[in-house]
Motif scaffolding. Structure first.
Motif, PDB file in Angstrom:
ATOM      1  N   LEU A   1       0.393  -1.186   0.287  1.00 57.42           N
ATOM      2  CA  LEU A   1      -0.340   0.351   0.312  1.00 57.42           C
ATOM      3  C   LEU A   1       1.364   1.030   0.089  1.00 57.42           C
ATOM      4  O   LEU A   1       0.372   2.095  -0.614  1.00 57.42           O
ATOM      5  N   VAL A   2       2.313   0.888   0.525  1.00 58.50           N
ATOM      6  CA  VAL A   2       2.619   2.157   1.047  1.00 58.50           C
ATOM      7  C   VAL A   2       3.261   2.241  -0.548  1.00 58.50           C
ATOM      8  O   VAL A   2       3.709   3.425  -1.028  1.00 58.50           O
ATOM      9  N   LEU A   3       4.160   1.634  -1.145  1.00 61.91           N
ATOM     10  CA  LEU A   3       4.830   1.567  -2.187  1.00 61.91           C
ATOM     11  C   LEU A   3       4.013   2.007  -3.273  1.00 61.91           C
ATOM     12  O   LEU A   3       4.827   2.826  -4.597  1.00 61.91           O
TER      13      LEU A   3
ATOM     14  N   MET B   1       3.551   4.918  -5.719  1.00 57.29           N
ATOM     15  CA  MET B   1       4.105   5.276  -7.109  1.00 57.29           C
ATOM     16  C   MET B   1       3.107   5.959  -7.753  1.00 57.29           C
ATOM     17  O   MET B   1       3.513   6.629  -9.019  1.00 57.29           O
ATOM     18  N   MET B   2       1.468   5.976  -7.025  1.00 51.40           N
ATOM     19  CA  MET B   2       1.017   6.770  -7.712  1.00 51.40           C
ATOM     20  C   MET B   2       0.568   8.365  -7.429  1.00 51.40           C
ATOM     21  O   MET B   2       0.674   9.274  -8.735  1.00 51.40           O
ATOM     22  N   SER B   3       1.961   8.915  -6.305  1.00 46.05           N
ATOM     23  CA  SER B   3       2.115   9.958  -6.380  1.00 46.05           C
ATOM     24  C   SER B   3       3.226  11.070  -7.066  1.00 46.05           C
ATOM     25  O   SER B   3       3.022  11.890  -8.734  1.00 46.05           O
ATOM     26  N   TRP B   4       4.092   9.202  -8.162  1.00 46.46           N
ATOM     27  CA  TRP B   4       5.126   9.945  -8.738  1.00 46.46           C
ATOM     28  C   TRP B   4       3.636  10.402 -10.490  1.00 46.46           C
ATOM     29  O   TRP B   4       4.449  10.797 -11.272  1.00 46.46           O
TER      30      TRP B   4
ATOM     31  N   LEU C   1       7.116   8.299   1.069  1.00 46.93           N
ATOM     32  CA  LEU C   1       6.506   7.633   0.909  1.00 46.93           C
ATOM     33  C   LEU C   1       7.299   6.379   0.425  1.00 46.93           C
ATOM     34  O   LEU C   1       6.680   4.974   1.261  1.00 46.93           O
ATOM     35  N   ALA C   2       8.197   6.393  -0.146  1.00 49.72           N
ATOM     36  CA  ALA C   2       9.244   5.490  -0.564  1.00 49.72           C
ATOM     37  C   ALA C   2      10.018   5.361   0.889  1.00 49.72           C
ATOM     38  O   ALA C   2      10.460   3.820   0.537  1.00 49.72           O
ATOM     39  N   TYR C   3      10.518   5.860   1.224  1.00 48.38           N
ATOM     40  CA  TYR C   3      11.397   5.484   2.178  1.00 48.38           C
ATOM     41  C   TYR C   3      11.269   4.409   2.872  1.00 48.38           C
ATOM     42  O   TYR C   3      11.081   3.483   3.769  1.00 48.38           O
ATOM     43  N   VAL C   4      10.023   4.791   3.667  1.00 55.91           N
ATOM     44  CA  VAL C   4       8.696   4.023   4.516  1.00 55.91           C
ATOM     45  C   VAL C   4       8.309   2.718   4.246  1.00 55.91           C
ATOM     46  O   VAL C   4       8.230   1.733   4.662  1.00 55.91           O
ATOM     47  N   GLY C   5       8.498   2.707   2.795  1.00 57.76           N
ATOM     48  CA  GLY C   5       7.924   1.360   2.494  1.00 57.76           C
ATOM     49  C   GLY C   5       9.008   0.842   2.071  1.00 57.76           C
ATOM     50  O   GLY C   5       9.139  -0.281   2.821  1.00 57.76           O
ATOM     51  N   ILE C   6      10.177   1.178   1.950  1.00 61.06           N
ATOM     52  CA  ILE C   6      11.446   0.249   1.730  1.00 61.06           C
ATOM     53  C   ILE C   6      11.947  -0.074   3.523  1.00 61.06           C
ATOM     54  O   ILE C   6      12.588  -1.323   3.634  1.00 61.06           O
TER      55      ILE C   6
ATOM     56  N   LEU D   1      17.642   6.971  -1.481  1.00 63.72           N
ATOM     57  CA  LEU D   1      16.624   5.975  -1.743  1.00 63.72           C
ATOM     58  C   LEU D   1      17.637   5.204  -1.989  1.00 63.72           C
ATOM     59  O   LEU D   1      17.468   3.501  -1.738  1.00 63.72           O
ATOM     60  N   LEU D   2      18.721   4.841  -2.944  1.00 62.76           N
ATOM     61  CA  LEU D   2      20.072   4.290  -3.594  1.00 62.76           C
ATOM     62  C   LEU D   2      20.209   3.316  -2.613  1.00 62.76           C
ATOM     63  O   LEU D   2      20.731   2.105  -2.832  1.00 62.76           O
TER      64      LEU D   2
END
Length: 189
Positions: free
Chosen positions: A25-27, A31-34, A67-72, A134-135
Protein backbone atom coordinates in the motif's frame (compact mmCIF):
# COMPACT_ATOMS: atom_id res chain seq x y z
CA UNK A 1 2.50 2.47 -17.31
CA UNK A 2 3.52 4.05 -14.02
CA UNK A 3 -0.06 4.38 -12.85
CA UNK A 4 -0.67 0.72 -13.74
CA UNK A 5 2.23 -0.33 -11.52
CA UNK A 6 0.90 1.81 -8.69
CA UNK A 7 -2.61 0.42 -9.07
CA UNK A 8 -1.26 -3.15 -9.09
CA UNK A 9 0.67 -2.47 -5.87
CA UNK A 10 -2.39 -0.96 -4.22
CA UNK A 11 -4.56 -3.87 -5.37
CA UNK A 12 -2.01 -6.33 -3.99
CA UNK A 13 -2.06 -4.52 -0.66
CA UNK A 14 -5.84 -4.57 -0.49
CA UNK A 15 -5.99 -8.30 -1.28
CA UNK A 16 -3.39 -9.35 1.30
CA UNK A 17 -4.18 -10.25 4.89
CA UNK A 18 -4.05 -7.32 7.28
CA UNK A 19 -0.55 -8.22 8.44
CA UNK A 20 1.09 -8.04 5.00
CA UNK A 21 -0.65 -5.13 3.36
CA UNK A 22 1.28 -2.10 4.59
CA UNK A 23 4.33 -2.41 2.31
CA UNK A 24 2.45 -2.75 -1.00
CA UNK A 25 0.00 0.00 0.00
CA UNK A 26 2.77 2.46 0.88
CA UNK A 27 4.86 1.62 -2.20
CA UNK A 28 1.73 1.82 -4.37
CA UNK A 29 0.95 5.25 -2.94
CA UNK A 30 4.54 6.32 -3.71
CA UNK A 31 4.19 5.14 -7.31
CA UNK A 32 0.84 6.88 -7.67
CA UNK A 33 2.33 10.12 -6.33
CA UNK A 34 4.99 10.01 -9.06
CA UNK A 35 2.36 9.17 -11.70
CA UNK A 36 0.16 12.07 -10.62
CA UNK A 37 3.26 14.29 -10.86
CA UNK A 38 3.68 13.20 -14.49
CA UNK A 39 0.03 13.94 -15.20
CA UNK A 40 0.23 17.38 -13.58
CA UNK A 41 3.46 18.18 -15.46
CA UNK A 42 1.78 17.21 -18.73
CA UNK A 43 -1.16 19.49 -17.94
CA UNK A 44 1.18 22.33 -16.94
CA UNK A 45 3.11 21.91 -20.21
CA UNK A 46 0.11 21.99 -22.54
CA UNK A 47 0.54 24.36 -25.45
CA UNK A 48 4.32 24.37 -25.06
CA UNK A 49 4.33 26.17 -21.70
CA UNK A 50 7.32 25.75 -19.43
CA UNK A 51 6.26 25.06 -15.83
CA UNK A 52 8.00 27.02 -13.12
CA UNK A 53 10.39 25.37 -10.70
CA UNK A 54 8.99 24.43 -8.24
CA UNK A 55 5.58 23.59 -9.63
CA UNK A 56 2.59 21.58 -8.48
CA UNK A 57 4.07 18.58 -10.32
CA UNK A 58 7.20 18.84 -8.13
CA UNK A 59 5.03 18.50 -5.02
CA UNK A 60 3.74 15.14 -6.26
CA UNK A 61 7.15 14.01 -7.51
CA UNK A 62 8.80 14.87 -4.21
CA UNK A 63 5.94 13.20 -2.33
CA UNK A 64 7.22 9.93 -3.79
CA UNK A 65 10.42 9.97 -1.73
CA UNK A 66 9.08 9.93 1.87
CA UNK A 67 6.54 7.25 0.93
CA UNK A 68 9.24 5.17 -0.75
CA UNK A 69 11.54 5.51 2.30
CA UNK A 70 8.79 4.28 4.59
CA UNK A 71 7.86 1.42 2.23
CA UNK A 72 11.44 0.24 1.87
CA UNK A 73 12.09 0.50 5.62
CA UNK A 74 8.97 -1.59 6.32
CA UNK A 75 9.96 -4.10 3.64
CA UNK A 76 13.44 -4.41 5.14
CA UNK A 77 12.03 -4.83 8.64
CA UNK A 78 9.99 -7.76 7.38
CA UNK A 79 13.02 -9.35 5.70
CA UNK A 80 15.53 -9.01 8.50
CA UNK A 81 14.75 -10.54 11.83
CA UNK A 82 18.09 -10.57 13.58
CA UNK A 83 21.40 -9.42 12.18
CA UNK A 84 24.82 -9.36 13.71
CA UNK A 85 27.22 -6.43 13.71
CA UNK A 86 29.18 -7.67 10.64
CA UNK A 87 26.01 -7.62 8.53
CA UNK A 88 25.17 -4.07 9.59
CA UNK A 89 28.75 -2.97 8.86
CA UNK A 90 28.64 -4.63 5.41
CA UNK A 91 25.42 -2.82 4.63
CA UNK A 92 26.85 0.50 5.85
CA UNK A 93 29.92 0.11 3.62
CA UNK A 94 27.74 -0.80 0.62
CA UNK A 95 25.41 2.14 1.26
CA UNK A 96 28.26 4.63 1.65
CA UNK A 97 29.94 3.28 -1.50
CA UNK A 98 26.75 3.76 -3.51
CA UNK A 99 26.30 7.24 -2.04
CA UNK A 100 29.87 8.24 -2.90
CA UNK A 101 29.53 6.97 -6.46
CA UNK A 102 26.26 8.84 -7.01
CA UNK A 103 27.56 12.00 -5.37
CA UNK A 104 30.57 12.04 -7.69
CA UNK A 105 28.27 12.32 -10.70
CA UNK A 106 25.10 13.98 -9.42
CA UNK A 107 26.43 17.11 -7.85
CA UNK A 108 28.64 18.38 -10.66
CA UNK A 109 25.62 20.24 -12.02
CA UNK A 110 25.18 22.16 -8.74
CA UNK A 111 27.29 25.09 -9.87
CA UNK A 112 25.33 25.48 -13.09
CA UNK A 113 21.93 25.12 -11.45
CA UNK A 114 22.52 28.16 -9.26
CA UNK A 115 21.00 30.45 -11.91
CA UNK A 116 17.41 29.38 -11.12
CA UNK A 117 17.15 30.95 -7.66
CA UNK A 118 17.35 29.32 -4.24
CA UNK A 119 13.95 27.58 -4.36
CA UNK A 120 14.56 26.32 -7.89
CA UNK A 121 18.01 24.99 -6.95
CA UNK A 122 16.63 23.27 -3.85
CA UNK A 123 13.86 21.66 -5.89
CA UNK A 124 16.23 20.55 -8.66
CA UNK A 125 18.68 19.06 -6.15
CA UNK A 126 15.96 17.32 -4.14
CA UNK A 127 15.59 14.69 -6.88
CA UNK A 128 19.19 13.41 -7.05
CA UNK A 129 19.52 13.69 -3.26
CA UNK A 130 16.29 11.71 -2.75
CA UNK A 131 17.47 9.12 -5.28
CA UNK A 132 20.86 8.93 -3.61
CA UNK A 133 19.32 8.28 -0.20
CA UNK A 134 16.91 5.67 -1.58
CA UNK A 135 19.67 3.93 -3.53
CA UNK A 136 21.97 3.89 -0.50
CA UNK A 137 19.14 2.46 1.60
CA UNK A 138 18.38 -0.28 -0.94
CA UNK A 139 22.04 -1.18 -1.58
CA UNK A 140 22.71 -1.30 2.16
CA UNK A 141 19.69 -3.53 2.68
CA UNK A 142 20.73 -5.81 -0.17
CA UNK A 143 24.14 -6.30 1.42
CA UNK A 144 22.49 -7.63 4.60
CA UNK A 145 20.54 -10.38 2.88
CA UNK A 146 21.67 -13.67 1.42
CA UNK A 147 20.53 -15.98 -1.37
CA UNK A 148 17.10 -15.72 -2.93
CA UNK A 149 16.00 -13.08 -0.48
CA UNK A 150 18.24 -10.64 -2.38
CA UNK A 151 16.35 -10.87 -5.69
CA UNK A 152 13.68 -8.23 -4.99
CA UNK A 153 16.34 -5.96 -3.50
CA UNK A 154 18.56 -6.30 -6.57
CA UNK A 155 15.55 -5.36 -8.72
CA UNK A 156 14.86 -2.36 -6.45
CA UNK A 157 18.53 -1.31 -6.63
CA UNK A 158 18.47 -1.58 -10.42
CA UNK A 159 15.32 0.52 -10.67
CA UNK A 160 16.65 3.11 -8.24
CA UNK A 161 19.93 3.30 -10.21
CA UNK A 162 18.04 4.02 -13.42
CA UNK A 163 15.90 6.61 -11.64
CA UNK A 164 18.98 8.25 -10.10
CA UNK A 165 20.65 8.43 -13.52
CA UNK A 166 17.51 9.91 -15.05
CA UNK A 167 17.13 12.54 -12.35
CA UNK A 168 20.84 13.39 -12.58
CA UNK A 169 20.57 13.88 -16.34
CA UNK A 170 17.42 15.94 -15.73
CA UNK A 171 19.46 18.16 -13.41
CA UNK A 172 22.03 18.62 -16.19
CA UNK A 173 19.19 19.28 -18.65
CA UNK A 174 17.97 22.10 -16.41
CA UNK A 175 21.47 23.60 -16.58
CA UNK A 176 21.58 23.44 -20.39
CA UNK A 177 24.31 20.76 -20.38
CA UNK A 178 22.12 17.89 -21.56
CA UNK A 179 22.81 15.69 -24.54
CA UNK A 180 20.83 13.13 -26.50
CA UNK A 181 21.91 10.17 -24.33
CA UNK A 182 20.92 12.08 -21.18
CA UNK A 183 17.49 12.85 -22.62
CA UNK A 184 16.92 9.19 -23.41
CA UNK A 185 18.03 8.04 -19.92
CA UNK A 186 15.81 10.66 -18.31
CA UNK A 187 12.86 9.50 -20.42
CA UNK A 188 13.47 5.84 -19.46
CA UNK A 189 13.66 6.77 -15.77
Amino acid sequence: LEASGGVLCLARGLRRPRRGRTVPLVLGAAMMSWSIGDLVLTLESLGGATPSTPSLADAFYLGFFPLAYVGIALFMRGEVRRLGTPSWLDSLVAALGAAALCAAFAFHGLLHAADSGPLGVATSLAYPVGDLLLLAMVVGSTAMLAGRRRTPWILLASGMSINALGDTFNLFDSTGAANHVGSVIDAVA
